[in-house]
Each structure stands twice: as C-alpha cells, then as structure tokens.
Design a protein around this motif. Structure first.
Motif, PDB file in Angstrom:
ATOM      1  N   SER A  75      39.005  30.958  36.057  1.00 46.93           N
ATOM      2  CA  SER A  75      38.664  31.127  34.993  1.00 46.93           C
ATOM      3  C   SER A  75      38.890  30.120  34.210  1.00 46.93           C
ATOM      4  O   SER A  75      40.411  29.750  33.843  1.00 46.93           O
ATOM      5  CB  SER A  75      38.457  32.329  34.434  1.00 46.93           C
ATOM      6  OG  SER A  75      39.788  33.063  34.192  1.00 46.93           O
ATOM      7  N   SER A  76      38.713  29.802  32.528  1.00 48.18           N
ATOM      8  CA  SER A  76      38.998  29.287  31.279  1.00 48.18           C
ATOM      9  C   SER A  76      38.666  28.278  31.647  1.00 48.18           C
ATOM     10  O   SER A  76      39.529  27.798  30.439  1.00 48.18           O
ATOM     11  CB  SER A  76      40.388  30.207  30.687  1.00 48.18           C
ATOM     12  OG  SER A  76      41.435  29.327  31.745  1.00 48.18           O
ATOM     13  N   GLY A  77      38.494  27.539  32.338  1.00 52.98           N
ATOM     14  CA  GLY A  77      38.077  26.146  31.939  1.00 52.98           C
ATOM     15  C   GLY A  77      39.560  25.273  32.855  1.00 52.98           C
ATOM     16  O   GLY A  77      39.099  23.366  33.219  1.00 52.98           O
ATOM     17  N   GLU A  78      40.910  25.521  33.035  1.00 49.02           N
ATOM     18  CA  GLU A  78      41.608  24.837  33.497  1.00 49.02           C
ATOM     19  C   GLU A  78      41.084  24.740  35.172  1.00 49.02           C
ATOM     20  O   GLU A  78      41.143  25.615  35.569  1.00 49.02           O
ATOM     21  CB  GLU A  78      43.042  26.069  33.605  1.00 49.02           C
ATOM     22  CG  GLU A  78      43.180  25.976  32.358  1.00 49.02           C
ATOM     23  CD  GLU A  78      43.331  24.936  31.017  1.00 49.02           C
ATOM     24  OE1 GLU A  78      43.687  23.734  31.427  1.00 49.02           O
ATOM     25  OE2 GLU A  78      43.797  25.628  29.877  1.00 49.02           O
ATOM     26  N   GLN A  79      41.581  23.683  35.435  1.00 46.77           N
ATOM     27  CA  GLN A  79      41.565  22.797  37.028  1.00 46.77           C
ATOM     28  C   GLN A  79      42.338  22.823  37.481  1.00 46.77           C
ATOM     29  O   GLN A  79      43.063  21.654  37.863  1.00 46.77           O
ATOM     30  CB  GLN A  79      40.290  22.213  36.850  1.00 46.77           C
ATOM     31  CG  GLN A  79      39.369  22.403  36.390  1.00 46.77           C
ATOM     32  CD  GLN A  79      37.955  21.652  36.545  1.00 46.77           C
ATOM     33  OE1 GLN A  79      38.130  20.522  37.376  1.00 46.77           O
ATOM     34  NE2 GLN A  79      37.015  21.599  36.437  1.00 46.77           N
ATOM     35  N   ARG A  80      43.515  24.051  38.549  1.00 45.90           N
ATOM     36  CA  ARG A  80      45.121  23.518  38.601  1.00 45.90           C
ATOM     37  C   ARG A  80      45.179  25.037  39.547  1.00 45.90           C
ATOM     38  O   ARG A  80      44.677  25.987  38.684  1.00 45.90           O
ATOM     39  CB  ARG A  80      45.590  22.736  37.905  1.00 45.90           C
ATOM     40  CG  ARG A  80      46.168  23.916  36.130  1.00 45.90           C
ATOM     41  CD  ARG A  80      47.416  23.440  35.288  1.00 45.90           C
ATOM     42  NE  ARG A  80      47.370  24.235  34.232  1.00 45.90           N
ATOM     43  CZ  ARG A  80      46.852  23.769  32.807  1.00 45.90           C
ATOM     44  NH1 ARG A  80      46.378  22.496  32.914  1.00 45.90           N
ATOM     45  NH2 ARG A  80      47.057  24.719  32.293  1.00 45.90           N
ATOM     46  N   ILE A  81      46.449  24.253  39.825  1.00 43.92           N
ATOM     47  CA  ILE A  81      46.973  25.447  40.746  1.00 43.92           C
ATOM     48  C   ILE A  81      48.162  26.650  40.087  1.00 43.92           C
ATOM     49  O   ILE A  81      47.857  28.150  40.178  1.00 43.92           O
ATOM     50  CB  ILE A  81      46.905  24.871  41.862  1.00 43.92           C
ATOM     51  CG1 ILE A  81      46.374  24.726  43.027  1.00 43.92           C
ATOM     52  CG2 ILE A  81      47.959  25.978  43.179  1.00 43.92           C
ATOM     53  CD1 ILE A  81      44.304  25.252  43.587  1.00 43.92           C
ATOM     54  N   SER A  82      49.035  25.923  39.211  1.00 44.00           N
ATOM     55  CA  SER A  82      49.831  26.438  38.967  1.00 44.00           C
ATOM     56  C   SER A  82      50.444  27.749  39.299  1.00 44.00           C
ATOM     57  O   SER A  82      51.049  28.276  39.101  1.00 44.00           O
ATOM     58  CB  SER A  82      49.259  27.602  37.500  1.00 44.00           C
ATOM     59  OG  SER A  82      48.048  26.962  36.777  1.00 44.00           O
ATOM     60  N   ASN A  83      50.778  26.884  40.440  1.00 37.05           N
ATOM     61  CA  ASN A  83      52.099  27.357  41.359  1.00 37.05           C
ATOM     62  C   ASN A  83      51.623  28.730  42.343  1.00 37.05           C
ATOM     63  O   ASN A  83      52.148  29.285  42.004  1.00 37.05           O
ATOM     64  CB  ASN A  83      53.567  27.596  40.428  1.00 37.05           C
ATOM     65  CG  ASN A  83      53.893  27.373  41.868  1.00 37.05           C
ATOM     66  OD1 ASN A  83      53.507  27.685  42.623  1.00 37.05           O
ATOM     67  ND2 ASN A  83      55.623  28.050  40.995  1.00 37.05           N
ATOM     68  N   PHE A  84      50.224  29.013  42.026  1.00 33.05           N
ATOM     69  CA  PHE A  84      49.447  30.422  43.263  1.00 33.05           C
ATOM     70  C   PHE A  84      49.698  29.953  44.359  1.00 33.05           C
ATOM     71  O   PHE A  84      50.853  28.946  44.779  1.00 33.05           O
ATOM     72  CB  PHE A  84      48.450  30.375  42.026  1.00 33.05           C
ATOM     73  CG  PHE A  84      47.299  31.690  42.609  1.00 33.05           C
ATOM     74  CD1 PHE A  84      48.022  32.528  43.344  1.00 33.05           C
ATOM     75  CD2 PHE A  84      45.986  31.855  43.213  1.00 33.05           C
ATOM     76  CE1 PHE A  84      47.543  34.027  43.350  1.00 33.05           C
ATOM     77  CE2 PHE A  84      45.188  33.237  43.202  1.00 33.05           C
ATOM     78  CZ  PHE A  84      46.347  33.855  43.639  1.00 33.05           C
ATOM     79  N   LEU A  85      49.247  30.609  45.045  1.00 28.03           N
ATOM     80  CA  LEU A  85      49.343  30.743  46.485  1.00 28.03           C
ATOM     81  C   LEU A  85      49.179  28.975  47.350  1.00 28.03           C
ATOM     82  O   LEU A  85      48.131  28.035  46.231  1.00 28.03           O
ATOM     83  CB  LEU A  85      47.934  31.269  47.320  1.00 28.03           C
ATOM     84  CG  LEU A  85      47.903  32.390  47.281  1.00 28.03           C
ATOM     85  CD1 LEU A  85      46.365  33.115  46.913  1.00 28.03           C
ATOM     86  CD2 LEU A  85      48.646  33.313  47.463  1.00 28.03           C
ATOM     87  N   LEU A  86      50.287  28.108  48.050  1.00 28.44           N
ATOM     88  CA  LEU A  86      49.881  27.367  48.089  1.00 28.44           C
ATOM     89  C   LEU A  86      49.391  26.947  49.690  1.00 28.44           C
ATOM     90  O   LEU A  86      48.171  26.494  49.952  1.00 28.44           O
ATOM     91  CB  LEU A  86      51.356  25.982  48.201  1.00 28.44           C
ATOM     92  CG  LEU A  86      51.620  26.479  46.447  1.00 28.44           C
ATOM     93  CD1 LEU A  86      52.715  25.466  46.312  1.00 28.44           C
ATOM     94  CD2 LEU A  86      50.973  25.827  45.864  1.00 28.44           C
TER      95      LEU A  86
END
Ligand code: IPE
Ligand code: IPE
Ligand code: MG
Length: 228
Positions: free
Chosen positions: A176-187
């Motif tokens: 959510s929130s418009g960001e389009q990145r993984i931010s070190n979540f599940l890889l």
C-alpha cells in the motif's frame, strides 16, 4: 475466482495518513491495526491459507526512540487483546523475525500467543516483526552450516527449509501507499509472486481493496519461465 493461497502485505502509509490529518504518527499505526483486524477476518472468510504481514522491518528500529517504543507497546497490547478472538476464528499464529531484540515482555507474550494458537487449523497468520529478508537468508545459512549441511546436498528445497516461511512461497504480494519497492521484506519467497501496488494508504485499505488485488491476481498469466 481463484483465491491466492498465500498473500503477503507490506502495510505502508500509516505515518502519511496521520500527517495528512495533522495527527501524531502513532494514530496512523493504531488505525492500521483496525485494518489488520478487517483483513485477517476477510482472509479467513474467503479461504486464504496464509496471510503474511510486514509489521516492523529490521530497518524500522532506526526511527526515533519514541516511535519504536510506541510501536512495541502497540504490538504488545494488540497481541494480548486479540489472541482470544484469533483463537475463536481458528487462526494459527507465527511470528517471524529477530525477536530476541524485542523487549522481554513482548517476546514472552509472542511465545505464549503462538503456543495458544498452535493447534488451530484455519488461516495461518504470519507477522513479520523486526524482520528483514536479508537477515532471513543469512540466518538460514547459519543454521544450515550448524546442521552440517554439505555443499552437495544443498539445493533450493533444502535451503528453503531453513527460512522463516520454509517452503510456503507467496502467491500475491501487495504494498500500500504508492511505494513500489520491497524494503527488505521477503526476498527468497517472492521469487515468483505476483505484485500488486496500490496508492491507498494502509489505514484506508479495506476488504474491498483486497478483493480488487485478488481480481487483478486473477488476470495474471503465471508462466514460471515456461511457455503456454
Ligand atoms: C508502515 O507505515 C508501518 C511501519 C513501518 C511500522 P509507515 O510508518 O512507514 O508510514 P509512512 O510510510 O511514514 O507513511
Ligand atoms: C516497510 O515500510 C516496512 C513496513 C511496512 C513494516 P517502510 O516505510 O519502513 O519502508 P521504506 O522506508 O519506505 O522503504
Ligand atoms: Mg513507510
């Protein structure tokens, strides 16, 4: 409608939601918890098998002490408050991440909640707290080495058993929130996930938005590198 077996969500935008209303960031986080309740309930109803929620990243501890402390407090009170209801809904709970860095009361409550819900057979709710995809991979390597796994026996399947989610790969990843990145979540686990990004801030997300993401998932042609 084909319901994804495993949905993972990067619940982002609580702070911006609060800022827009000139409210403290924690108000956004609290509103975000209400959305978690709605989404967990909805996933149970529509028959999702696993819902993995990114609650706190390895990097989030770099925020102000005030915000981190308030987030820990919120996490603790929500765990305590919701565990009975989760039990009634037959939810299994799994908390993944580097929990040893959490305050001791949070660790204790987390362990107790997981034990209480361990024998349930409904939705598996995974909460990623102080979690980083890179940490998960390093942690898996360390455990495999400790177990004496040899280079010849190591393969994708063997390795994934040492990861937090084991072999439970993600079908649909939502942010959510418009960001389009993984931010070190599940890889590792999102190697072949379908990705869905929405501009909606997490406190405004709801069951209807989830259904829209699932509709979009149903339009995808999952080829896994093959040709149809
Ligand atoms: C997500 O919302 C929740 C956590 C990271 C704990 P944020 O707090 O990142 O909200 P924004 O991105 O500042 O709006
Ligand atoms: C990712 O959001 C972590 C969670 C939603 C828990 P962040 O807000 O921390 O990510 P960045 O900083 O925008 O990449
Ligand atoms: Mg954010």
């Amino acid at each position: 409608m084909n319901i994804p077996k495993h949905i993972a969500i990067i619940m982002d935008g609580n702070g911006r939601w609060a800022k827009k209303r000139k409210l403290p960031r924690i108000v956004g986080h609290k509103k975000g918890v209400d959305v978690v309740r709605e989404i967990v309930k909805h996933c149970g109803i529509i028959g999702v098998e696993t819902l993995t929620l990114f609650a706190f990243s390895s990097e989030n501890k770099n925020r102000s002490n005030e915000e981190v402390t308030l987030l820990f407090k919120l996490f603790l009170s929500v765990l305590k408050q919701e565990v009975e209801k989760l039990n009634k809904y037959n939810v299994q709970l799994k908390i993944i991440g580097e929990l040893s860095l959490f305050p001791i009361d949070v660790q204790k409550t987390a362990t107790e909640a997981q034990t209480l819900l361990a024998n349930n057979t409904g939705l598996t709710l995974v909460i990623a707290a102080n979690y980083g995809g890179q940490w998960d991979i390093i942690n898996a390597c360390k455990q495999a080495i400790t177990d004496g796994v040899s280079a010849t026996e190591l393969n994708e399947e063997k390795f994934s058993q040492y990861l937090s989610l084991q072999n439970n790969t993600v079908d649909l990843l939502i942010r959510s929130s418009g960001e389009q990145r993984i931010s070190n979540f599940l890889l590792w686990d999102i190697a072949y996930s379908e990705l869905h990004f929405t501009d909606t801030l997490w406190p405004d997300f709801d069951a209807e938005e989830l259904d829209k993401a699932i509709e979009s998932f149903n339009q995808r042609d999952r080829r896994y590198g093959g040709i149809k």
